[in-house]
Design an enzyme around this catalytic site. Structure first.
Site, PDB file in Angstrom:
ATOM      1  N   GLN A  65     -13.247 -18.720  26.839  1.00  0.00           N
ATOM      2  CA  GLN A  65     -13.875 -17.401  26.973  1.00  0.00           C
ATOM      3  C   GLN A  65     -12.901 -16.257  26.720  1.00  0.00           C
ATOM      4  O   GLN A  65     -13.238 -15.273  26.049  1.00  0.00           O
ATOM      5  CB  GLN A  65     -14.504 -17.264  28.370  1.00  0.00           C
ATOM      6  CG  GLN A  65     -15.699 -18.172  28.589  1.00  0.00           C
ATOM      7  CD  GLN A  65     -16.306 -18.007  29.968  1.00  0.00           C
ATOM      8  OE1 GLN A  65     -15.889 -17.158  30.752  1.00  0.00           O
ATOM      9  NE2 GLN A  65     -17.303 -18.825  30.279  1.00  0.00           N
ATOM     10  N   GLU A  87       3.032  10.373   7.627  1.00  0.00           N
ATOM     11  CA  GLU A  87       1.834  11.151   7.251  1.00  0.00           C
ATOM     12  C   GLU A  87       1.130  11.719   8.475  1.00  0.00           C
ATOM     13  O   GLU A  87      -0.085  11.879   8.498  1.00  0.00           O
ATOM     14  CB  GLU A  87       0.838  10.318   6.426  1.00  0.00           C
ATOM     15  CG  GLU A  87       1.416   9.358   5.433  1.00  0.00           C
ATOM     16  CD  GLU A  87       2.270   9.990   4.354  1.00  0.00           C
ATOM     17  OE1 GLU A  87       2.445  11.220   4.370  1.00  0.00           O
ATOM     18  OE2 GLU A  87       2.781   9.254   3.503  1.00  0.00           O
ATOM     19  N   ARG A 106       0.831  -1.206   0.000  1.00  0.00           N
ATOM     20  CA  ARG A 106       0.000   0.000   0.000  1.00  0.00           C
ATOM     21  C   ARG A 106       0.864   1.253   0.000  1.00  0.00           C
ATOM     22  O   ARG A 106       0.525   2.259  -0.625  1.00  0.00           O
ATOM     23  CB  ARG A 106      -0.944  -0.038   1.211  1.00  0.00           C
ATOM     24  CG  ARG A 106      -2.162   0.870   1.086  1.00  0.00           C
ATOM     25  CD  ARG A 106      -1.972   2.201   1.736  1.00  0.00           C
ATOM     26  NE  ARG A 106      -1.413   2.036   3.043  1.00  0.00           N
ATOM     27  CZ  ARG A 106      -0.480   2.844   3.529  1.00  0.00           C
ATOM     28  NH1 ARG A 106      -0.012   3.864   2.825  1.00  0.00           N
ATOM     29  NH2 ARG A 106       0.017   2.647   4.740  1.00  0.00           N
ATOM     30  N   LEU A 131      -1.668 -16.461  18.938  1.00  0.00           N
ATOM     31  CA  LEU A 131      -0.744 -17.373  18.260  1.00  0.00           C
ATOM     32  C   LEU A 131       0.350 -17.889  19.192  1.00  0.00           C
ATOM     33  O   LEU A 131       1.103 -18.795  18.813  1.00  0.00           O
ATOM     34  CB  LEU A 131      -0.102 -16.662  17.072  1.00  0.00           C
ATOM     35  CG  LEU A 131      -1.058 -16.184  15.972  1.00  0.00           C
ATOM     36  CD1 LEU A 131      -0.322 -15.303  14.987  1.00  0.00           C
ATOM     37  CD2 LEU A 131      -1.704 -17.347  15.260  1.00  0.00           C
ATOM     38  N   PHE A 134       8.572  11.396  -3.183  1.00  0.00           N
ATOM     39  CA  PHE A 134       8.035  12.658  -2.670  1.00  0.00           C
ATOM     40  C   PHE A 134       8.928  13.107  -1.531  1.00  0.00           C
ATOM     41  O   PHE A 134       8.898  12.533  -0.443  1.00  0.00           O
ATOM     42  CB  PHE A 134       6.600  12.409  -2.194  1.00  0.00           C
ATOM     43  CG  PHE A 134       5.832  13.617  -1.749  1.00  0.00           C
ATOM     44  CD1 PHE A 134       5.082  14.353  -2.651  1.00  0.00           C
ATOM     45  CD2 PHE A 134       5.799  13.986  -0.407  1.00  0.00           C
ATOM     46  CE1 PHE A 134       4.317  15.436  -2.229  1.00  0.00           C
ATOM     47  CE2 PHE A 134       5.047  15.073   0.023  1.00  0.00           C
ATOM     48  CZ  PHE A 134       4.303  15.803  -0.904  1.00  0.00           C
ATOM     49  N   THR A 175       1.985  11.955  12.941  1.00  0.00           N
ATOM     50  CA  THR A 175       1.979  11.110  14.134  1.00  0.00           C
ATOM     51  C   THR A 175       0.635  11.210  14.856  1.00  0.00           C
ATOM     52  O   THR A 175      -0.201  12.076  14.561  1.00  0.00           O
ATOM     53  CB  THR A 175       3.084  11.554  15.101  1.00  0.00           C
ATOM     54  OG1 THR A 175       2.803  12.913  15.526  1.00  0.00           O
ATOM     55  CG2 THR A 175       4.463  11.509  14.444  1.00  0.00           C
TER      56      THR A 175
END
Length: 379
Positions: free
Chosen positions: A274, A358, A85, A333, A124, A360
């Site tokens: 649970q 982009e 992404r 896990l 950029f 904090t």
């Protein structure tokens, strides 16, 4: 929450095509790419063929898809890895958006068709070693020399710079901050990859040195003056992150859910306890809420009504929740969760970077606080 009922058939089809690409081309390989700290450039033509590069931009060979479609693609890509992404974000939301929004017709025609086709990669250059959250204090300077511009300075944490053919560089001038389109083969431009990373390993971040980089007058972006120019591009990238973070969270949740149904401690599936169910429920709740938030912001963006503080709400909330989900998924896990055989800890490590770049948490908190109170608290 039956979120699919809120999507159009075109949106669902686009999501399915990106998900299939991630499932077949990325997930079988991402652990090794992460281990080896490489970004697989061979997938760039495939992403271009899917229409993922500059996909929300119109004209100049760009796909011209909606904001919601772009968001759904970002979610599916980050379910594979944040590095995917990030590539699409740097290429499309930052470099291409800067040229598309602020460039001349000549700049647009020269670069955008090649970038949309994956034939040219962009970066950029805004952040500096001493100017992360405060780009207004940047020290990179562009001075006039006759009709030329000469740029000197250093940029850091610049995605894709070592593989880019063009860089959008932001520099201080005597008239304030301006942007420049810089071919990366220009003498004096040097990009060096940052190594020894614990996050975003299947991605490329770099430092750029600009040593008297000489450019013609028409290299300047004519429609960008002041910090508003780069901030508009940052908001495009932040929007994609809102969706993408939920992709990492979803993949971690589904991994933990499947594991908990197969693991048999004390002769009973782990999912039947649970405490495990509480963890899974909390994860599912936040993924549904975060995805609905992203979708609402996407609809606002497509309607031309999305505001900067709303982007900050999405970025702050979804990154924060996604990291918590990935960490909680890792606990299900157990010890196996610290290996690259499973995705949650890789996603959590990546999201430490996503949470930082982009804007904090602190920056977005202050943007929202400013909107709520009317009192800026940045200084």
């Amino acid at each position: 929450m039956d979120i699919d009922s809120l999507l159009t058939s075109d949106e669902i089809a686009l999501r399915a095509s990106v998900r299939a690409f991630v499932d077949t081309q990325i997930k079988p390989n991402i652990a090794q790419w992460y281990e080896d700290a490489v970004f697989p450039l061979e997938i760039v033509p495939q992403m271009a063929k899917l229409g993922l590069l500059g996909m929300h931009l119109k004209g100049y060979g760009c796909p011209g898809r909606s904001s919601v479609e772009y968001g759904l693609a970002a979610l599916e890509l980050e379910a594979g890895d944040s590095g995917l992404r990030t590539f699409v974000s740097v290429q499309g939301s930052l470099a291409m958006s800067a040229i598309h929004r602020h460039g001349s017709e000549e700049q647009k025609n020269e670069w955008l068709p090649k970038m949309a086709a994956g034939l040219a990669i962009g970066c950029f250059g805004l952040t500096e070693p001493a100017a992360g959250s405060d780009p207004g204090s940047m020290s990179t300077f562009a001075r006039r020399d006759g009709t030329d511009w000469v740029i000197s300075g250093t940029k850091r944490w610049i995605g894709l710079a070592t593989v880019a053919q063009v860089a959008v560089i932001w520099a201080m001038t005597e008239e304030g901050v301006r942007g420049f389109v810089v071919p990366t083969d220009t003498p004096g431009f040097t990009a060096t990859a940052i190594s020894h990373k614990l996050s975003m390993r299947a991605s490329i971040q770099c430092e750029i040195e600009l040593d008297n980089v000489r450019l013609p007058a028409d290299a300047m972006l004519p429609k960008a003056a002041g910090l508003r120019g780069p901030f508009e591009c940052l908001n495009e990238a932040r929007y994609g992150i809102i969706w993408g973070a939920m992709g990492a969270a979803r993949d971690s949740y589904l991994t933990a859910l499947a594991y908990s149904q197969e693991r048999m401690p004390f002769d009973k599936p782990l999912a039947g306890y649970q405490l495990t169910q509480q963890k899974l429920v909390d994860m599912a709740l936040e993924i549904n809420k975060g995805t609905l938030l992203a979708l609402q912001l996407g609809r606002l963006k497509d309607a031309g009504r999305l505001k900067p503080h709303q982007i900050s709400i999405g970025k702050l909330n979804n990154c924060r929740e996604a990291i918590a989900i990935c960490r909680e998924a890792r606990t299900i896990l157990g010890g196996n969760g610290i290996t690259l055989d499973y995705s949650p800890l890789r996603h959590a490590n990546n999201l430490e970077s996503v949470r930082t770049y982009e804007g904090t948490d602190e920056v977005h908190t202050l943007i929202i606080g400013n909107h709520i109170t009317g009192l800026p608290a940045f200084r």
